[in-house]
Design an enzyme around this catalytic site. Structure first.
Site, mmCIF file in Angstrom:
data_model
loop_
_atom_site.group_PDB
_atom_site.id
_atom_site.type_symbol
_atom_site.label_atom_id
_atom_site.label_comp_id
_atom_site.label_asym_id
_atom_site.label_seq_id
_atom_site.Cartn_x
_atom_site.Cartn_y
_atom_site.Cartn_z
ATOM 1 N N SER A 174 1.104 -1.943 0.025
ATOM 2 C CA SER A 174 0.082 0.076 0.060
ATOM 3 C C SER A 174 0.480 1.010 0.024
ATOM 4 C CB SER A 174 -0.793 0.155 1.169
ATOM 5 O OG SER A 174 -2.215 1.011 1.080
ATOM 6 N N ASP A 231 -8.437 -5.266 -6.260
ATOM 7 C CA ASP A 231 -7.973 -4.206 -5.405
ATOM 8 C C ASP A 231 -7.580 -2.804 -6.317
ATOM 9 O OD1 ASP A 231 -6.482 -3.308 -3.655
ATOM 10 O OD2 ASP A 231 -4.584 -4.305 -4.028
ATOM 11 N N ASP A 287 -9.680 -6.824 -0.750
ATOM 12 C CA ASP A 287 -8.568 -7.482 -1.765
ATOM 13 C C ASP A 287 -7.371 -6.218 -1.151
ATOM 14 O OD1 ASP A 287 -10.208 -9.852 -2.559
ATOM 15 O OD2 ASP A 287 -10.667 -8.816 -4.632
ATOM 16 N N HIS A 288 -7.043 -5.309 -1.540
ATOM 17 C CA HIS A 288 -6.083 -5.355 -0.687
ATOM 18 C C HIS A 288 -5.468 -5.708 0.166
ATOM 19 C CE1 HIS A 288 -3.213 -1.282 -0.655
ATOM 20 N NE2 HIS A 288 -3.972 -1.323 0.602
#
Length: 303
Positions: A174, A231, A287-288
């Site tokens: 991220s 994501d 999904d991240h």
């Protein structure tokens, strides 16, 4: 989780809007089970970066630390809010220095606001010597990177000398992936020639413009950015804002099923991220967090 969804909305549309440059041809290659297994240690390092600094110092952060026995952390910092958690250490298994950055914790408002700032600026040439003013990056990412850059560089140099290694591996998820990209370029410009730099990122947003992506590709040849299913984070900030990914995309389609996508950021192949998630409304923010081949990443997974 609501905060992360709000973050995505602030980034706005990421995929379907036409790119500012012509699309490149693109192909995909399936990854074998053996190929996918090679990512697991780096995924665990990225996961560990979300854990409490006291546990990182003693390398007692639970499953992530247990999966990487023998790792020797030598510098741990950050608070997970104003400064993302990071650590540097030596990994004897691969004879490499590891640099890891924490990603966005949606419970920490400052981190969310860092992500929401989508202005682009040139890199600071005191940190990135010789980089032209045409290379632009996300202003929030640039400022967050500058908070830890010199400390990390000094520790990496010290470890390379004491361990007699020329290998450096940088990981992040991220926002941590964005910081890892900036660190990879930064270290490539400030470490001795002959240093081997490996970059592994997960769910990374676009960091800068096409000139930045191209420069990173030219300086760091061993680069993989792993995207998980639908994501939404890898498609933001939008290409219509001038942002672009470089090469090295690996897209996990389902457990045990992933493809390596050739070329730089574009929307050609149906199995790659932009076509899979043409807009943020087509994605799934969960999904991240993963699982990235069975490994979830985030503060709640520091056990």
């Amino acid at each position: 989780m609501l905060a992360l969804s709000a973050l995505a909305l602030l980034f706005s549309f990421g995929g379907a809007t036409a790119a500012p440059t012509a699309l490149e041809s693109r192909s995909v290659s399936p990854l074998s089970a053996a190929d996918l297994a090679t990512f697991a240690p780096y995924t665990q390092f990225a996961r560990a970066a979300y854990c409490d600094t006291s546990k990182l110092t003693g390398w007692t952060c639970g499953e992530a630390c247990n999966a990487l026995p023998g790792f020797q952390p030598t510098l741990v910092g950050g608070d997970g809010n104003a400064v993302q958690i990071y650590f540097v250490g030596y990994w004897p298994t691969q004879d490499t220095v590891i640099v890891a950055h924490e990603g966005t914790d949606p419970t920490q408002l400052v981190s969310v606001l860092t992500d929401a700032n989508i202005l682009m600026d040139p890199l600071d040439t005191s940190l990135f010597p010789g980089v032209g003013s045409n290379v632009l990056v996300h202003d929030g990412f640039r400022n967050a990177h500058a908070l830890t850059a010199t400390k990390i560089l000094a520790e990496v140099k010290k470890l390379m000398s004491s361990k007699s290694t020329k290998s450096v591996t940088i990981v992040g998820h991220s926002l941590g992936g964005a910081l890892a990209e900036l660190d990879a370029l930064y270290l490539s410009l400030n470490l001795p020639s002959g240093t081997s730099i490996k970059l592994r990122t997960y769910g990374t947003p676009r960091v800068g413009n096409a000139a930045f992506a191209s420069l990173l590709d030219s300086k760091v040849s061993d680069l993989k950015r792993v995207n998980n299913k639908k994501d939404i984070v890898p498609i933001v900030p939008g290409r219509f804002l001038g942002f672009a990914h470089g090469q090295g995309e690996v897209h996990i389609l389902s457990p045990g099923n992933a493809v390596a996508c050739s070329g730089a950021d574009n929307a050609v192949d149906a199995q790659c991220q932009i076509q899979t998630v043409p807009t943020i409304f087509d994605g799934n923010v969960l999904d991240h967090l993963g699982p990235y081949e069975g490994i979830n990443i985030g503060t709640i997974f520091c056990t």
